[in-house]
Design a protein around this motif. Structure first.
Motif, PDB file in Angstrom:
ATOM      1  N   ALA A 163       0.833  -1.203   0.000  1.00 43.05           N
ATOM      2  CA  ALA A 163       0.000   0.000   0.000  1.00 43.05           C
ATOM      3  C   ALA A 163       0.869   1.255   0.000  1.00 43.05           C
ATOM      4  N   ALA A 164       1.950   1.245   0.764  1.00 44.52           N
ATOM      5  CA  ALA A 164       2.843   2.399   0.823  1.00 44.52           C
ATOM      6  C   ALA A 164       3.433   2.703  -0.548  1.00 44.52           C
ATOM      7  N   VAL A 165       3.806   1.675  -1.290  1.00 39.67           N
ATOM      8  CA  VAL A 165       4.354   1.877  -2.634  1.00 39.67           C
ATOM      9  C   VAL A 165       3.306   2.534  -3.534  1.00 39.67           C
ATOM     10  N   ILE A 166       2.089   2.024  -3.503  1.00 36.12           N
ATOM     11  CA  ILE A 166       1.011   2.604  -4.318  1.00 36.12           C
ATOM     12  C   ILE A 166       0.814   4.077  -3.962  1.00 36.12           C
ATOM     13  N   LEU A 167       0.767   4.370  -2.675  1.00 44.08           N
ATOM     14  CA  LEU A 167       0.540   5.745  -2.238  1.00 44.08           C
ATOM     15  C   LEU A 167       1.711   6.654  -2.599  1.00 44.08           C
ATOM     16  N   LEU A 168       2.923   6.194  -2.393  1.00 44.94           N
ATOM     17  CA  LEU A 168       4.098   6.996  -2.757  1.00 44.94           C
ATOM     18  C   LEU A 168       4.138   7.270  -4.257  1.00 44.94           C
ATOM     19  N   GLU A 169       3.797   6.266  -5.067  1.00 46.78           N
ATOM     20  CA  GLU A 169       3.767   6.456  -6.522  1.00 46.78           C
ATOM     21  C   GLU A 169       2.728   7.483  -6.949  1.00 46.78           C
ATOM     22  N   ASN A 170       1.748   7.736  -6.075  1.00 46.01           N
ATOM     23  CA  ASN A 170       0.685   8.682  -6.390  1.00 46.01           C
ATOM     24  C   ASN A 170       0.802   9.993  -5.617  1.00 46.01           C
ATOM     25  N   GLY A 171       1.980  10.247  -5.070  1.00 48.04           N
ATOM     26  CA  GLY A 171       2.250  11.549  -4.474  1.00 48.04           C
ATOM     27  C   GLY A 171       1.851  11.746  -3.028  1.00 48.04           C
ATOM     28  N   TYR A 172       1.595  10.677  -2.297  1.00 45.82           N
ATOM     29  CA  TYR A 172       1.229  10.783  -0.889  1.00 45.82           C
ATOM     30  C   TYR A 172       2.464  10.672   0.000  1.00 45.82           C
TER      31      TYR A 172
END
Length: 119
Positions: free
Chosen positions: A87-96
């Motif tokens: 989940a962290a990877v997905i969020l980081l890839e989307n600017g979170y």
């Protein structure tokens, strides 16, 4: 990657339940806790009190529900679970801005912090 680099990166990307509680007390509006566990209701009966539940399998489709002006703290079951890391990877890839809660809900409960029923 050296051991030193690994541990520095780990500390930058994670937060313990105790450190989270201290940080949230100092800056209560800075964080949003997100439970990313995937499980049927008969297994997943509780979550961290106040957490938003967005299962990992739905996270990409529900990004618009998450504010970009907060640090998102993701968690899953415990240390052997890697859903929060995914989940962290997905969020980081989307600017979170993201942190993983070390030890998941198991560590949270082990230190006696509040949980609430789901549903």
């Amino acid at each position: 990657m050296s051991k030193m680099d690994y541990f520095k990166a780990k500390l930058e990307a994670t937060i313990s339940p105790m450190d989270f509680m201290q940080a949230a007390k100092a800056e209560p509006d800075k964080f949003l806790v997100v439970d990313v566990r995937n499980a049927p209701p008969h297994i997943m009966k509780e979550k961290i009190a106040g957490a938003t539940h967005i299962p990992l399998m739905n996270l990409s489709d529900r990004l618009a529900e998450l504010p970009k002006d907060k640090t998102i703290v993701v968690y899953c079951w415990e240390t052997w679970c890697n859903m929060a890391a995914h989940a962290a990877v997905i969020l980081l890839e989307n600017g979170y801005d993201v942190l993983e809660l070390s030890g998941g809900i198991a560590a949270w409960k082990a230190v006696g912090f509040n949980v609430e029923a789901i549903g």
